[in-house]
Design a protein around this motif. Structure first.
Motif, PDB file in Angstrom:
ATOM      1  N   VAL A 166       5.635  -2.457  -7.497  1.00  0.00           N
ATOM      2  CA  VAL A 166       6.992  -1.962  -7.233  1.00  0.00           C
ATOM      3  C   VAL A 166       7.494  -1.088  -8.382  1.00  0.00           C
ATOM      4  O   VAL A 166       8.180  -0.091  -8.162  1.00  0.00           O
ATOM      5  CB  VAL A 166       7.963  -3.132  -6.970  1.00  0.00           C
ATOM      6  CG1 VAL A 166       9.355  -2.624  -6.613  1.00  0.00           C
ATOM      7  CG2 VAL A 166       7.422  -4.019  -5.862  1.00  0.00           C
ATOM      8  N   GLY A 167       7.156  -1.454  -9.629  1.00  0.00           N
ATOM      9  CA  GLY A 167       7.549  -0.600 -10.738  1.00  0.00           C
ATOM     10  C   GLY A 167       8.048  -1.364 -11.939  1.00  0.00           C
ATOM     11  O   GLY A 167       7.895  -2.597 -12.030  1.00  0.00           O
ATOM     12  N   ARG A 168       8.659  -0.606 -12.872  1.00  0.00           N
ATOM     13  CA  ARG A 168       9.213  -1.157 -14.117  1.00  0.00           C
ATOM     14  C   ARG A 168      10.641  -0.652 -14.264  1.00  0.00           C
ATOM     15  O   ARG A 168      10.885   0.555 -14.295  1.00  0.00           O
ATOM     16  CB  ARG A 168       8.387  -0.715 -15.336  1.00  0.00           C
ATOM     17  CG  ARG A 168       6.951  -1.164 -15.303  1.00  0.00           C
ATOM     18  CD  ARG A 168       6.153  -0.607 -16.470  1.00  0.00           C
ATOM     19  NE  ARG A 168       6.410  -1.360 -17.706  1.00  0.00           N
ATOM     20  CZ  ARG A 168       7.084  -0.915 -18.743  1.00  0.00           C
ATOM     21  NH1 ARG A 168       7.622   0.310 -18.723  1.00  0.00           N
ATOM     22  NH2 ARG A 168       7.240  -1.656 -19.824  1.00  0.00           N
ATOM     23  N   LEU A 169      11.568  -1.572 -14.370  1.00  0.00           N
ATOM     24  CA  LEU A 169      12.991  -1.268 -14.481  1.00  0.00           C
ATOM     25  C   LEU A 169      13.427  -1.525 -15.918  1.00  0.00           C
ATOM     26  O   LEU A 169      13.297  -2.634 -16.418  1.00  0.00           O
ATOM     27  CB  LEU A 169      13.779  -2.151 -13.510  1.00  0.00           C
ATOM     28  CG  LEU A 169      15.300  -2.126 -13.580  1.00  0.00           C
ATOM     29  CD1 LEU A 169      15.840  -0.747 -13.198  1.00  0.00           C
ATOM     30  CD2 LEU A 169      15.880  -3.202 -12.653  1.00  0.00           C
ATOM     31  N   GLY A 214      16.233  -0.792  -9.361  1.00  0.00           N
ATOM     32  CA  GLY A 214      15.404   0.401  -9.248  1.00  0.00           C
ATOM     33  C   GLY A 214      14.065   0.204  -9.941  1.00  0.00           C
ATOM     34  O   GLY A 214      13.604  -0.922 -10.085  1.00  0.00           O
ATOM     35  N   PRO A 215      13.437   1.272 -10.466  1.00  0.00           N
ATOM     36  CA  PRO A 215      13.849   2.655 -10.263  1.00  0.00           C
ATOM     37  C   PRO A 215      13.654   3.134  -8.829  1.00  0.00           C
ATOM     38  O   PRO A 215      14.319   4.045  -8.376  1.00  0.00           O
ATOM     39  CB  PRO A 215      12.918   3.444 -11.206  1.00  0.00           C
ATOM     40  CG  PRO A 215      12.276   2.458 -12.083  1.00  0.00           C
ATOM     41  CD  PRO A 215      12.247   1.168 -11.325  1.00  0.00           C
ATOM     42  N   TRP A 216      12.698   2.473  -8.140  1.00  0.00           N
ATOM     43  CA  TRP A 216      12.254   2.971  -6.848  1.00  0.00           C
ATOM     44  C   TRP A 216      12.617   2.027  -5.717  1.00  0.00           C
ATOM     45  O   TRP A 216      12.812   0.844  -5.912  1.00  0.00           O
ATOM     46  CB  TRP A 216      10.724   3.126  -6.839  1.00  0.00           C
ATOM     47  CG  TRP A 216      10.136   3.805  -8.024  1.00  0.00           C
ATOM     48  CD1 TRP A 216       9.502   3.215  -9.092  1.00  0.00           C
ATOM     49  CD2 TRP A 216      10.125   5.210  -8.283  1.00  0.00           C
ATOM     50  NE1 TRP A 216       9.099   4.174  -9.989  1.00  0.00           N
ATOM     51  CE2 TRP A 216       9.458   5.406  -9.529  1.00  0.00           C
ATOM     52  CE3 TRP A 216      10.601   6.331  -7.589  1.00  0.00           C
ATOM     53  CZ2 TRP A 216       9.265   6.660 -10.087  1.00  0.00           C
ATOM     54  CZ3 TRP A 216      10.407   7.588  -8.143  1.00  0.00           C
ATOM     55  CH2 TRP A 216       9.755   7.745  -9.371  1.00  0.00           C
ATOM     56  N   ILE A 217      12.603   2.574  -4.508  1.00  0.00           N
ATOM     57  CA  ILE A 217      12.373   1.785  -3.311  1.00  0.00           C
ATOM     58  C   ILE A 217      10.967   2.165  -2.860  1.00  0.00           C
ATOM     59  O   ILE A 217      10.652   3.345  -2.704  1.00  0.00           O
ATOM     60  CB  ILE A 217      13.419   2.012  -2.207  1.00  0.00           C
ATOM     61  CG1 ILE A 217      12.998   1.276  -0.929  1.00  0.00           C
ATOM     62  CG2 ILE A 217      13.670   3.486  -1.941  1.00  0.00           C
ATOM     63  CD1 ILE A 217      14.030   1.325   0.191  1.00  0.00           C
ATOM     64  N   VAL A 218      10.114   1.155  -2.729  1.00  0.00           N
ATOM     65  CA  VAL A 218       8.736   1.357  -2.305  1.00  0.00           C
ATOM     66  C   VAL A 218       8.652   0.996  -0.832  1.00  0.00           C
ATOM     67  O   VAL A 218       9.090  -0.084  -0.414  1.00  0.00           O
ATOM     68  CB  VAL A 218       7.772   0.491  -3.133  1.00  0.00           C
ATOM     69  CG1 VAL A 218       6.334   0.697  -2.673  1.00  0.00           C
ATOM     70  CG2 VAL A 218       7.909   0.819  -4.615  1.00  0.00           C
ATOM     71  N   ASP A 219       8.105   1.901  -0.029  1.00  0.00           N
ATOM     72  CA  ASP A 219       8.008   1.668   1.407  1.00  0.00           C
ATOM     73  C   ASP A 219       7.323   0.339   1.706  1.00  0.00           C
ATOM     74  O   ASP A 219       6.339  -0.028   1.045  1.00  0.00           O
ATOM     75  CB  ASP A 219       7.225   2.794   2.078  1.00  0.00           C
ATOM     76  CG  ASP A 219       7.985   4.110   2.094  1.00  0.00           C
ATOM     77  OD1 ASP A 219       9.208   4.090   1.882  1.00  0.00           O
ATOM     78  OD2 ASP A 219       7.347   5.161   2.311  1.00  0.00           O
ATOM     79  N   LYS A 257      12.822  -2.270   5.216  1.00  0.00           N
ATOM     80  CA  LYS A 257      12.597  -0.863   4.877  1.00  0.00           C
ATOM     81  C   LYS A 257      11.675  -0.733   3.676  1.00  0.00           C
ATOM     82  O   LYS A 257      10.789   0.127   3.643  1.00  0.00           O
ATOM     83  CB  LYS A 257      13.928  -0.182   4.571  1.00  0.00           C
ATOM     84  CG  LYS A 257      13.802   1.264   4.103  1.00  0.00           C
ATOM     85  CD  LYS A 257      15.128   1.824   3.595  1.00  0.00           C
ATOM     86  CE  LYS A 257      16.123   2.016   4.704  1.00  0.00           C
ATOM     87  NZ  LYS A 257      17.345   2.735   4.220  1.00  0.00           N
ATOM     88  N   GLY A 258      11.922  -1.546   2.661  1.00  0.00           N
ATOM     89  CA  GLY A 258      11.128  -1.446   1.448  1.00  0.00           C
ATOM     90  C   GLY A 258      11.560  -2.461   0.412  1.00  0.00           C
ATOM     91  O   GLY A 258      12.377  -3.354   0.680  1.00  0.00           O
ATOM     92  N   TYR A 259      11.005  -2.284  -0.789  1.00  0.00           N
ATOM     93  CA  TYR A 259      11.222  -3.237  -1.868  1.00  0.00           C
ATOM     94  C   TYR A 259      11.607  -2.506  -3.150  1.00  0.00           C
ATOM     95  O   TYR A 259      11.171  -1.380  -3.409  1.00  0.00           O
ATOM     96  CB  TYR A 259       9.950  -4.053  -2.114  1.00  0.00           C
ATOM     97  CG  TYR A 259       9.480  -4.787  -0.888  1.00  0.00           C
ATOM     98  CD1 TYR A 259      10.014  -6.025  -0.545  1.00  0.00           C
ATOM     99  CD2 TYR A 259       8.514  -4.229  -0.041  1.00  0.00           C
ATOM    100  CE1 TYR A 259       9.601  -6.691   0.602  1.00  0.00           C
ATOM    101  CE2 TYR A 259       8.099  -4.878   1.098  1.00  0.00           C
ATOM    102  CZ  TYR A 259       8.639  -6.112   1.422  1.00  0.00           C
ATOM    103  OH  TYR A 259       8.236  -6.770   2.564  1.00  0.00           O
ATOM    104  N   SER A 260      12.415  -3.180  -3.947  1.00  0.00           N
ATOM    105  CA  SER A 260      12.797  -2.648  -5.241  1.00  0.00           C
ATOM    106  C   SER A 260      12.856  -3.813  -6.225  1.00  0.00           C
ATOM    107  O   SER A 260      12.491  -4.946  -5.890  1.00  0.00           O
ATOM    108  CB  SER A 260      14.150  -1.919  -5.151  1.00  0.00           C
ATOM    109  OG  SER A 260      14.414  -1.203  -6.338  1.00  0.00           O
TER     110      SER A 260
END
Length: 255
Positions: free
Chosen positions: A236-239, A155-160, A121-124
C-alpha cells in the motif's frame, strides 16, 4: 494502480505513481517533493475500529470484543502525506496507530460477507493518533481522543482493490525517527474486512468514499514534538508525518 490527490501550481490534481514521480491528470510529470499531498480521497463517513487486533487487545489486558467496537471520526482530523500533526502541550501520552484504511466504492446495504469485497474501491494507510490523557476507557474513546484536528494522516495513495489480492495478509509497520517500533499483520484482525462491511451495512447504508479504519496491532508508544513517524503497509505504501507543538501556531495550548 496507485492514485493520489495533490495540490500543485495553484490547483488540485488527481495523480498516479510514475516510477517514483507523479503524473498529473493534465499530463505533466513532476517530482513528488514538488507537490503538496492531500488525502487520496475526500473521506465521507469514517468508521474507526477499537481493539480489532488480538495482540493489541492482549497488550492492553482486554478480552477481545465479541462485536466490533466502532466510533466515528470527523473530516477535520484528516491530513495528507508529509504533513504535520499537532501535539497539544498539555498532554503526556500521544501515540500513533498504523491502520489499513478500506475505502468503499459504491452504495452498500445488507451486504453478505461473501460479496463484501465487491464494494471495496481500494486501500490506503491511516495513522490514527490517540491522546491517552483523554481516554475514558478503551471501549468508548471520547471525542477528544480521536477527533483532534490534524491527528489522522492518510495516504499517500489509494491502491486499487484488485492490486491487493489478499488484504488480510499484509505486514503493518511503524517507524519513529527511523527505528522500527511496531510490526504486525492484518491477519491478526479479530473482525476481518468482509465481516466489518457486512456488520456496518446491516444497519446503515455505506456510500462511495466512506472509510473503514480497521484498527492497529500492538506496539504503540508515545511520540513527542519533532518525531518523524512513518507508517507502512505492505503493498500500500509509506505514509510520513511529523509531530509539531503548539508553539508553531503562536496561540495557547488549548484548541
Amino acid at each position: 494502480m496507485k492514485k493520489a490527490r495533490v495540490a500543485y501550481g495553484g490547483a488540485i490534481h488527481e495523480a498516479i505513481d510514475w516510477d517514483g514521480r507523479l503524473k498529473l491528470d493534465d499530463g505533466r510529470i513532476i517530482e513528488e517533493g514538488k507537490a503538496q499531498w492531500l488525502t487520496p480521497i475526500e473521506p465521507r463517513t469514517v468508521f474507526a475500529l477499537g481493539l480489532n487486533y488480538a495482540d493489541h487487545a492482549a497488550e492492553l489486558a482486554f478480552t477481545p470484543p465479541s462485536e466490533p467496537l466502532v466510533f466515528l471520526k470527523g473530516p477535520n482530523t484528516f491530513i495528507g502525506h508529509q504533513a504535520f500533526t499537532r501535539r497539544p502541550a498539555d498532554v503526556t501520552y500521544m501515540h500513533y496507530e498504523c491502520e489499513l484504511a478500506v475505502i468503499i466504492g459504491e452504495t452498500a446495504k445488507n451486504v453478505n460477507k461473501e460479496e463484501a469485497y465487491n464494494y471495496v474501491k481500494g486501500y490506503s494507510i491511516a495513522n490514527d493518533y490517540a491522546i491517552r490523557d483523554y481516554l475514558e476507557n478503551y471501549y468508548r474513546p471520547n471525542l477528544r481522543v480521536k477527533n483532534r484536528d490534524t491527528c489522522t494522516p492518510m495516504g499517500p495513495w489509494i491502491v486499487d482493490a484488485e492490486d491487493i489480492p489478499d488484504p488480510m495478509n499484509l505486514t503493518v509497520k511503524t517507524y519513529v525517527n527511523g527505528k522500527l517500533v511496531q510490526e504486525g499483520t492484518t491477519a491478526d484482525m479479530i473482525f476481518d474486512i468482509p465481516a466489518l462491511i457486512s456488520y456496518l451495512s446491516s444497519f446503515m447504508t455505506l456510500s462511495e468514499n466512506d472509510v473503514i479504519l480497521t484498527g492497529t496491532p500492538k506496539g504503540s508508544v508515545d511520540t513527542i514534538v519533532g518525531d518523524v513517524v512513518v507508517t507502512e503497509i505492505e503493498g500500500v505504501g509509506r505514509l510520513v508525518n511529523t509531530i509539531i507543538g503548539d508553539e508553531a501556531f503562536s496561540i495557547s495550548n488549548q484548541m
